[in-house]
Motif scaffolding. Structure first.
Motif, PDB file in Angstrom:
ATOM      1  N   ILE A 156      -0.109   9.823  78.205  1.00  0.00           N
ATOM      2  CA  ILE A 156      -1.226  10.469  77.522  1.00  0.00           C
ATOM      3  C   ILE A 156      -2.011  11.357  78.489  1.00  0.00           C
ATOM      4  CG2 ILE A 156      -3.335  10.100  76.195  1.00  0.00           C
ATOM      5  CD1 ILE A 156      -2.206   7.341  75.429  1.00  0.00           C
ATOM      6  N   VAL A 157      -2.067  12.632  78.159  1.00  0.00           N
ATOM      7  CA  VAL A 157      -2.867  13.577  78.936  1.00  0.00           C
ATOM      8  C   VAL A 157      -4.321  13.430  78.486  1.00  0.00           C
ATOM      9  CG1 VAL A 157      -3.290  16.013  79.447  1.00  0.00           C
ATOM     10  CG2 VAL A 157      -0.940  15.176  79.158  1.00  0.00           C
ATOM     11  N   ARG A 158      -5.215  13.216  79.444  1.00  0.00           N
ATOM     12  CA  ARG A 158      -6.633  12.994  79.143  1.00  0.00           C
ATOM     13  C   ARG A 158      -7.449  14.267  79.329  1.00  0.00           C
ATOM     14  NH1 ARG A 158      -6.673   8.072  76.538  1.00  0.00           N
ATOM     15  NH2 ARG A 158      -5.360   6.587  77.658  1.00  0.00           N
ATOM     16  N   ARG A 159      -8.501  14.372  78.531  1.00  0.00           N
ATOM     17  CA  ARG A 159      -9.422  15.500  78.679  1.00  0.00           C
ATOM     18  C   ARG A 159     -10.298  15.332  79.916  1.00  0.00           C
ATOM     19  NH1 ARG A 159      -7.522  19.420  75.173  1.00  0.00           N
ATOM     20  NH2 ARG A 159      -7.131  18.520  73.116  1.00  0.00           N
ATOM     21  N   GLU A 165      -6.873   5.286  85.146  1.00  0.00           N
ATOM     22  CA  GLU A 165      -5.575   5.952  85.190  1.00  0.00           C
ATOM     23  C   GLU A 165      -5.028   6.035  86.618  1.00  0.00           C
ATOM     24  OE1 GLU A 165      -3.804   7.108  82.527  1.00  0.00           O
ATOM     25  OE2 GLU A 165      -5.332   6.251  81.221  1.00  0.00           O
ATOM     26  N   GLY A 166      -5.866   5.701  87.607  1.00  0.00           N
ATOM     27  CA  GLY A 166      -5.430   5.819  88.991  1.00  0.00           C
ATOM     28  C   GLY A 166      -5.395   7.274  89.428  1.00  0.00           C
ATOM     29  N   ALA A 167      -4.621   7.547  90.473  1.00  0.00           N
ATOM     30  CA  ALA A 167      -4.495   8.922  90.970  1.00  0.00           C
ATOM     31  C   ALA A 167      -3.914   9.805  89.872  1.00  0.00           C
ATOM     32  CB  ALA A 167      -3.603   8.957  92.207  1.00  0.00           C
ATOM     33  N   ALA A 168      -4.484  11.002  89.734  1.00  0.00           N
ATOM     34  CA  ALA A 168      -4.062  11.892  88.659  1.00  0.00           C
ATOM     35  C   ALA A 168      -4.011  13.326  89.150  1.00  0.00           C
ATOM     36  CB  ALA A 168      -5.011  11.773  87.469  1.00  0.00           C
ATOM     37  N   ILE A 169      -3.290  14.151  88.396  1.00  0.00           N
ATOM     38  CA  ILE A 169      -3.227  15.588  88.655  1.00  0.00           C
ATOM     39  C   ILE A 169      -3.934  16.285  87.499  1.00  0.00           C
ATOM     40  CG2 ILE A 169      -1.716  17.592  88.880  1.00  0.00           C
ATOM     41  CD1 ILE A 169       0.367  15.794  90.145  1.00  0.00           C
ATOM     42  N   SER A 170      -4.799  17.229  87.813  1.00  0.00           N
ATOM     43  CA  SER A 170      -5.578  17.922  86.797  1.00  0.00           C
ATOM     44  C   SER A 170      -5.269  19.412  86.796  1.00  0.00           C
ATOM     45  CB  SER A 170      -7.079  17.715  87.032  1.00  0.00           C
ATOM     46  OG  SER A 170      -7.420  16.350  86.985  1.00  0.00           O
ATOM     47  N   THR A 171      -5.565  20.043  85.662  1.00  0.00           N
ATOM     48  CA  THR A 171      -5.409  21.496  85.554  1.00  0.00           C
ATOM     49  C   THR A 171      -6.466  22.026  84.598  1.00  0.00           C
ATOM     50  OG1 THR A 171      -3.822  23.285  85.117  1.00  0.00           O
ATOM     51  CG2 THR A 171      -3.809  21.439  83.587  1.00  0.00           C
ATOM     52  N   HIS A 172      -6.768  23.309  84.720  1.00  0.00           N
ATOM     53  CA  HIS A 172      -7.708  23.971  83.824  1.00  0.00           C
ATOM     54  C   HIS A 172      -6.943  24.962  82.955  1.00  0.00           C
ATOM     55  CE1 HIS A 172     -11.087  22.292  86.059  1.00  0.00           C
ATOM     56  NE2 HIS A 172     -10.505  22.699  87.174  1.00  0.00           N
ATOM     57  N   THR A 178     -11.265  27.734  70.912  1.00  0.00           N
ATOM     58  CA  THR A 178     -12.657  27.950  71.304  1.00  0.00           C
ATOM     59  C   THR A 178     -12.808  29.008  72.394  1.00  0.00           C
ATOM     60  OG1 THR A 178     -12.612  26.222  73.024  1.00  0.00           O
ATOM     61  CG2 THR A 178     -13.162  25.540  70.763  1.00  0.00           C
ATOM     62  N   ARG A 179     -11.696  29.371  73.048  1.00  0.00           N
ATOM     63  CA  ARG A 179     -11.701  30.326  74.155  1.00  0.00           C
ATOM     64  C   ARG A 179     -12.562  29.847  75.305  1.00  0.00           C
ATOM     65  NH1 ARG A 179      -7.375  32.467  73.875  1.00  0.00           N
ATOM     66  NH2 ARG A 179      -8.104  33.937  75.459  1.00  0.00           N
ATOM     67  N   ARG A 180     -12.676  28.548  75.443  1.00  0.00           N
ATOM     68  CA  ARG A 180     -13.437  27.955  76.547  1.00  0.00           C
ATOM     69  C   ARG A 180     -12.487  27.351  77.577  1.00  0.00           C
ATOM     70  NH1 ARG A 180     -18.134  24.545  73.259  1.00  0.00           N
ATOM     71  NH2 ARG A 180     -19.169  26.345  72.298  1.00  0.00           N
ATOM     72  N   ILE A 181     -12.955  27.328  78.811  1.00  0.00           N
ATOM     73  CA  ILE A 181     -12.163  26.705  79.863  1.00  0.00           C
ATOM     74  C   ILE A 181     -12.272  25.189  79.731  1.00  0.00           C
ATOM     75  CG2 ILE A 181     -11.880  26.397  82.343  1.00  0.00           C
ATOM     76  CD1 ILE A 181     -12.918  29.218  82.731  1.00  0.00           C
ATOM     77  N   GLN A 182     -11.148  24.517  79.638  1.00  0.00           N
ATOM     78  CA  GLN A 182     -11.125  23.070  79.508  1.00  0.00           C
ATOM     79  C   GLN A 182     -10.250  22.465  80.598  1.00  0.00           C
ATOM     80  OE1 GLN A 182     -10.485  21.540  75.576  1.00  0.00           O
ATOM     81  NE2 GLN A 182     -11.648  23.166  74.590  1.00  0.00           N
ATOM     82  N   THR A 183     -10.393  21.161  80.759  1.00  0.00           N
ATOM     83  CA  THR A 183      -9.656  20.441  81.795  1.00  0.00           C
ATOM     84  C   THR A 183      -8.781  19.368  81.158  1.00  0.00           C
ATOM     85  OG1 THR A 183     -11.492  20.763  83.345  1.00  0.00           O
ATOM     86  CG2 THR A 183      -9.872  19.073  83.903  1.00  0.00           C
ATOM     87  N   MET A 184      -7.619  19.160  81.741  1.00  0.00           N
ATOM     88  CA  MET A 184      -6.777  18.034  81.339  1.00  0.00           C
ATOM     89  C   MET A 184      -6.161  17.413  82.584  1.00  0.00           C
ATOM     90  SD  MET A 184      -3.306  19.777  79.745  1.00  0.00           S
ATOM     91  CE  MET A 184      -4.095  20.220  78.225  1.00  0.00           C
ATOM     92  N   ALA A 208      -1.958  27.212  73.186  1.00  0.00           N
ATOM     93  CA  ALA A 208      -2.575  27.155  74.516  1.00  0.00           C
ATOM     94  C   ALA A 208      -2.532  25.741  75.095  1.00  0.00           C
ATOM     95  CB  ALA A 208      -4.023  27.646  74.440  1.00  0.00           C
ATOM     96  N   THR A 209      -2.780  24.748  74.257  1.00  0.00           N
ATOM     97  CA  THR A 209      -2.763  23.371  74.753  1.00  0.00           C
ATOM     98  C   THR A 209      -1.357  22.969  75.194  1.00  0.00           C
ATOM     99  OG1 THR A 209      -4.598  22.743  73.301  1.00  0.00           O
ATOM    100  CG2 THR A 209      -3.237  20.969  74.171  1.00  0.00           C
ATOM    101  N   ALA A 210      -0.364  23.292  74.368  1.00  0.00           N
ATOM    102  CA  ALA A 210       1.018  22.966  74.722  1.00  0.00           C
ATOM    103  C   ALA A 210       1.428  23.671  76.005  1.00  0.00           C
ATOM    104  CB  ALA A 210       1.957  23.339  73.578  1.00  0.00           C
ATOM    105  N   ARG A 211       1.018  24.930  76.153  1.00  0.00           N
ATOM    106  CA  ARG A 211       1.337  25.681  77.364  1.00  0.00           C
ATOM    107  C   ARG A 211       0.704  25.030  78.593  1.00  0.00           C
ATOM    108  NH1 ARG A 211       5.218  28.534  79.041  1.00  0.00           N
ATOM    109  NH2 ARG A 211       5.006  27.153  80.821  1.00  0.00           N
TER     110      ARG A 211
END
Length: 265
Positions: A156-159, A165-172, A178-184, A208-211
Motif C-alpha cells: 500500500i502506497v501511503r499519502r 511502515e519503517g524505512a520508506a521511499i517517497s516521491t512528489h 487538483t493540480r496540486r503537488i502531493q506526496t506518496m 497522474a497517480t498511476a504514473r
C-alpha cells in the motif's frame, strides 16, 4: 472418505485459495486415500469447472505433485455484471463536485469486490505478478480482492509516511484532478525482491497517480506489468500511463448523471 465428500472438499480448497498449490500427496496421506484416486477426482473437477467457465485447474509437476485453480468468470455472468454496474453508476444523483462519480457503496459490496478481483486476475494471471500495489485508501479493497485471486501480497502506497511502515521511499507528483503537488511513500519492506508489480486503483482520469506509482516503483527496481482500474474516464483519451486495463468507462458527466459503459466485453 467417500468420493462425493472428497470432490466437495477438494473443490472447496481450490476455490477458497485461488492459485494456491495444493499437494495431492499431502492430501492423500491426510485423508487416507490413494493419490491415484485424488488424481481421478481432480480430472472430474477440472472438467466440471471448465464446462462452467469458472476457471482452469492446473496440474503442478514435481515430486509431491499438486493442483491449483486459476479463477474464471463465465462470459454471460461477466456481461451481466458489468452492465448492471454501469446502470447503477449512471443513476442520477451520483455526480459529486469535480465531476466525480460516487462509487463507495458499490465498492463496499463484497460480491462486487470479489468479482472485480477475479476479472482483473484473469487479465494478468500470465504476467508472473508477485505483488499488487495500490494507493490508499479506496483502492485497498480492490487490490486485496485482486491479490487473493493472484495469490500474492499487496503493498500500500501511503499519502503520508508512517512510522509503522519503517524505512520508506517517497516521491512528489502533481495530482491530475487538483493540480496540486502531493506526496506518496512506500515502505521498503512492503516490496518483495525482484518485484513484478500490478498496480490496482479505483479510478483514473489523466493517470497522474498511476504514473507517480510507476515512477516510485522504479526506485525499488520493480517491473510494472500493468495498471488496472475499476473505472476510467474517456477523456483525456491519452493517459499518463502507456497501457492500462479498465472494467468501466465514464463518457459524460453532468448534473443529471454520468454515462458509464462497460469497457470489457
Amino acid at each position: 472418505m467417500q468420493r462425493a465428500e472428497r470432490l466437495i472438499r477438494l473443490t472447496q480448497l481450490m476455490m477458497e485459495r485461488p492459485l494456491h498449490a495444493i499437494s495431492l500427496a499431502s492430501l492423500a496421506e491426510q485423508w487416507g486415500v490413494a493419490k491415484s484416486s485424488l488424481s481421478e477426482d481432480v480430472a472430474t473437477i477440472r472438467q466440471t469447472i471448465a464446462d462452467a467457465e469458472r476457471g482452469t485447474v492446473e496440474t503442478l509437476v514435481g515430486v509431491q505433485g499438486g493442483v491449483r485453480l486459476r479463477s474464471g468468470v463465465p462470459t454471460d455472468e461477466r456481461v451481466t455484471f458489468l452492465n448492471n454496474l454501469a446502470r447503477t453508476l449512471s443513476e442520477p444523483g451520483r455526480v459529486l463536485p469535480g465531476d466525480f462519480v460516487y462509487m463507495s457503496d458499490v465498492l463496499g459490496d463484497p460480491y462486487v469486490l470479489d468479482t472485480v478481483g477475479r476479472l482483473v486476475a484473469m487479465q494478468f494471471a500470465d504476467k508472473a505478478v508477485n505483488v499488487v500495489v495500490t494507493v490508499e485508501t479506496k483502492g485497498i479493497t480492490l487490490a486485496t480482492a485482486t491479490a487473493r485471486h493472484l495469490n500474492v501480497p499487496i503493498a500500500i502506497v501511503r499519502r503520508d509516511q508512517r512510522v509503522t511502515e519503517g524505512a520508506a521511499i517517497s516521491t512528489h507528483y502533481v495530482s491530475g484532478s487538483t493540480r496540486r503537488i502531493q506526496t506518496m511513500s512506500l515502505g521498503k519492506r512492503a516490496m518483495p525482491s525482484e518485484a513484478c508489480a500490478l498496480i490496482v486503483d479505483d479510478f483514473m482520469r489523466a493517470g497522474a497517480t498511476a504514473r507517480a506509482v510507476v515512477d516510485l516503483l522504479k526506485e525499488f527496481s520493480a517491473e510494472v506489468v500493468g495498471t488496472a482500474v475499476f473505472m476510467a474516464t474517456s477523456q483525456p483519451t491519452t493517459k499518463m500511463v502507456n497501457d492500462y486495463f479498465t472494467l468501466l468507462r465514464v463518457h459524460e458527466v453532468s448534473e443529471h448523471g454520468a454515462n458509464v459503459q462497460p469497457a470489457l466485453t
